[in-house]
Design an enzyme around this catalytic site. Structure first.
Site, mmCIF file in Angstrom:
data_model
loop_
_atom_site.group_PDB
_atom_site.id
_atom_site.type_symbol
_atom_site.label_atom_id
_atom_site.label_comp_id
_atom_site.label_asym_id
_atom_site.label_seq_id
_atom_site.Cartn_x
_atom_site.Cartn_y
_atom_site.Cartn_z
ATOM 1 N N GLU A 108 0.800 -1.130 -0.034
ATOM 2 C CA GLU A 108 0.081 -0.118 0.076
ATOM 3 C C GLU A 108 0.994 1.208 -0.264
ATOM 4 O O GLU A 108 0.943 2.149 0.770
ATOM 5 C CB GLU A 108 -1.058 -0.071 1.076
ATOM 6 C CG GLU A 108 -2.012 -1.181 0.851
ATOM 7 C CD GLU A 108 -3.035 -1.064 2.166
ATOM 8 O OE1 GLU A 108 -2.868 -0.490 3.344
ATOM 9 O OE2 GLU A 108 -4.213 -1.634 1.970
ATOM 10 N N GLU B 157 -5.324 -8.479 -1.236
ATOM 11 C CA GLU B 157 -6.182 -8.350 0.159
ATOM 12 C C GLU B 157 -7.382 -7.876 -0.178
ATOM 13 O O GLU B 157 -7.730 -7.073 -1.087
ATOM 14 C CB GLU B 157 -5.383 -7.088 0.958
ATOM 15 C CG GLU B 157 -4.132 -7.440 1.607
ATOM 16 C CD GLU B 157 -3.589 -6.359 2.558
ATOM 17 O OE1 GLU B 157 -4.563 -5.601 3.018
ATOM 18 O OE2 GLU B 157 -2.222 -5.996 2.656
HETATM 19 C C1 BG6 Z 1 -4.219 -3.112 4.767
HETATM 20 C C2 BG6 Z 1 -3.098 -3.357 5.013
HETATM 21 O O1 BG6 Z 1 -4.172 -1.797 4.949
HETATM 22 O O2 BG6 Z 1 -5.271 -3.649 5.468
HETATM 23 C C3 BG6 Z 1 -3.041 -4.855 6.214
HETATM 24 O O3 BG6 Z 1 -2.141 -3.930 4.063
HETATM 25 C C4 BG6 Z 1 -4.272 -4.526 7.019
HETATM 26 O O4 BG6 Z 1 -1.746 -4.725 6.880
HETATM 27 C C5 BG6 Z 1 -5.428 -4.620 6.209
HETATM 28 O O5 BG6 Z 1 -4.155 -5.348 8.054
HETATM 29 C C6 BG6 Z 1 -6.682 -4.478 7.131
HETATM 30 O O6 BG6 Z 1 -6.709 -3.491 7.916
HETATM 31 P P1 BG6 Z 1 -7.036 -3.551 9.380
HETATM 32 O O7 BG6 Z 1 -6.617 -2.317 10.228
HETATM 33 O O8 BG6 Z 1 -8.236 -4.006 9.486
HETATM 34 O O9 BG6 Z 1 -6.086 -4.590 10.074
#
Ligand code: BG6
Length: 464
Positions: free
Chosen positions: A172, A361
């Site tokens: 990101e 993701e």
């Molecule tokens: C992304 C990141 O922003 O979202 C991850 O690459 C992160 O590291 C994921 O865990 C979800 O966000 P969060 O804050 O719910 O863990």
């Protein structure tokens, strides 16, 4: 019949600092993540002897990875996204020699994946860098860090070239604009000009890593990684529409440099209009010409943009300061759920770059309830992932070239934004809680068998 390609990568995605724990074991140095115990937007806290934080142990993947990988294999994963902690390899970032114990850990990890025919997809830097590079050099604000990163990248490419063929540079990368310490090792009160200079150094380093990967792992592929922050205009007012174009360019700029090899004109204008005099050498411009092989991104939600300042004021304070979409429901953490947005985003990225895409993701952070018999009925997670995968398949029908899907947090892990364990993403439950209690035991949620079926049928079991 609509289908995913036979070569599709199915799996899950993790990050070293959110799963491994063992934060000082085997010679590892402190990272920026280790000094941000309250999450990626949190303040830096100097570590004192005796201090503990949830991420110090995380879910103890460092010691339990063989069992966890066996569970991923049981679900049928043919791909697992992990990151290498830079501080396991170069504890201070500028060390003369890499740390053999750190290198050996990832050898064992990749060997374990190979045993189960799981292809590693490896992020070089996921929301962390050596803390010593921040303290002693000023983070990515200092041009010297480019060289330290390149050396780290070359070291791991050389070491794992026989085991790892799929790489990502910075997780990101566009998040630096919102979380400068996490992204580029700069204090949160840094000026925009300082942040963009540091981002420039990181973009150069990313391109140098691409070049090095092509030299050292010629049959490999390396991608960038964007937070796919797709924005919609709140209304059809031309002002809202134009502002939305600009907001989307805020993240697309990173992809434009990494995939097209040069700064786009709209960004140079932004620097001019704001009086930023970025230091950009001819060697930098030349380095940027090494572009990524594919585009990867995270996708969780969309947001709206308005030119109306009063409405904007109200929205301030949420994660990316975006205005809520009145047509969408939100998760328990206020993230607006928008499966069709994923199809839109895939099409936008494909139209813009014409390079293969990889969803690295996507998932739902939610509180899970363990029933008296130990079962966890996470139908909400199943429905979220089902609906997003259906839209990914629609995008493939639209002509998008999609390499794979790794859901975020296939096993519960420490969340990035607030370093919580109560925000769970996994198909596998981990018995650990926000107060640090729990046995760390693993158990399967209902979604475990659901995802297994999706993978086994290459998506045919999804409900459109
Ligand atoms: C992304 C990141 O922003 O979202 C991850 O690459 C992160 O590291 C994921 O865990 C979800 O966000 P969060 O804050 O719910 O863990």
């Amino acid at each position: 019949m609509k289908a995913f390609p036979q070569t599709f990568y199915w799996g899950g995605a993790t990050a070293a600092n959110q799963v491994e724990g063992a934060f000082l074991e085997d010679g590892k140095g402190l990272s920026t993540s280790d000094v941000q115990p309250h999450g990626v937007f949190g303040d830096v806290v100097e570590r004192m002897p005796g201090d503990t934080g949830l991420k110090d142990i995380a879910i103890d993947f460092y010691h339990r990875y063989p069992d966890d990988i066996a569970l991923f294999a049981e679900m049928g994963f043919n791909c697992l996204r992990v990151s290498i902690a830079w501080t396991r390899i170069f504890p201070n970032g500028d060390d003369a020699e890499p740390n053999e114990a750190g290198l050996a850990f990832y050898d064992k990890l990749f060997d374990e994946m190979a045993k189960h025919h799981i292809t590693p997809l490896v992020t070089l830097s996921h929301y962390e860098m050596p803390w010593a590079l921040v303290k002693n050099y000023g983070g990515w604000g200092n041009r010297k860090v480019i060289g330290f990163f390149e050396r780290y990248a070359r070291t791991v490419f050389e070491r794992y070239k026989g085991k790892v063929k799929l790489w990502l540079t910075f997780n990101e990368i566009n998040m630096s604009l919102h979380a400068p310490m996490t992204g580029v090792g700069l204090p949160s009160d840094s000026s925009k000009a300082e942040v963009y200079q540091a981002i420039h150094h990181q973009l150069v380093a990313s391109a140098l890593a691409v070049k090095a990967c092509h030299e050292i792992v010629p049959e490999g592929k390396i991608g960038n990684m964007l937070l796919g922050g797709l924005m919609y205009p709140l209304s059809c007012k031309p002002d809202d529409v134009f502002k939305t174009l600009q907001e989307n360019r805020g993240w697309q700029f990173f992809g434009d440099v990494q995939a097209r090899g040069a700064y786009p004109g709209y960004m140079l204008r932004y620097f001019r209009d704001n009086g930023f005099a970025l230091e950009m050498t001819d060697a930098d411009r030349d380095a940027l010409k090494s572009t990524v092989d594919f585009i990867s991104f995270s996708y969780y939600m969309t947001g709206c943009v308005t030119a109306d300042e009063a409405l904007n004021q109200k929205a301030r304070g949420n994660i990316l300061n975006m205005v809520p979409n009145p047509h969408l429901e939100s998760s328990e953490w206020g993230w607006q759920i928008d499966p069709l947005g994923l199809r839109t985003l895939l099409n936008v990225l494909w139209d813009r770059y014409q390079k293969p895409l990889f969803i690295v993701e996507n998932g739902l952070g939610a509180k899970d309830k363990v029933e008296a018999d130990g079962s966890i009925n996470d139908d909400y997670r199943i429905s979220y992932l089902n609906d997003h995968l259906v839209q990914a398949r629609e995008a493939i029908e639209d002509g998008v070239e999609l390499m794979g899907f790794t859901s975020w947090g296939p096993i519960d892990l420490v969340s990035a934004s607030k370093a919580e364990l109560s925000k769970r993403y996994g198909f596998i439950y981990v018995d650990r809680h926000d107060d640090g209690t729990g046995t760390l035991a693993r158990s399967k949620k209902k979604s475990f068998d659901w995802y297994k079926e999706v993978i086994a049928t290459n998506g045919a079991s999804l409900k459109a």
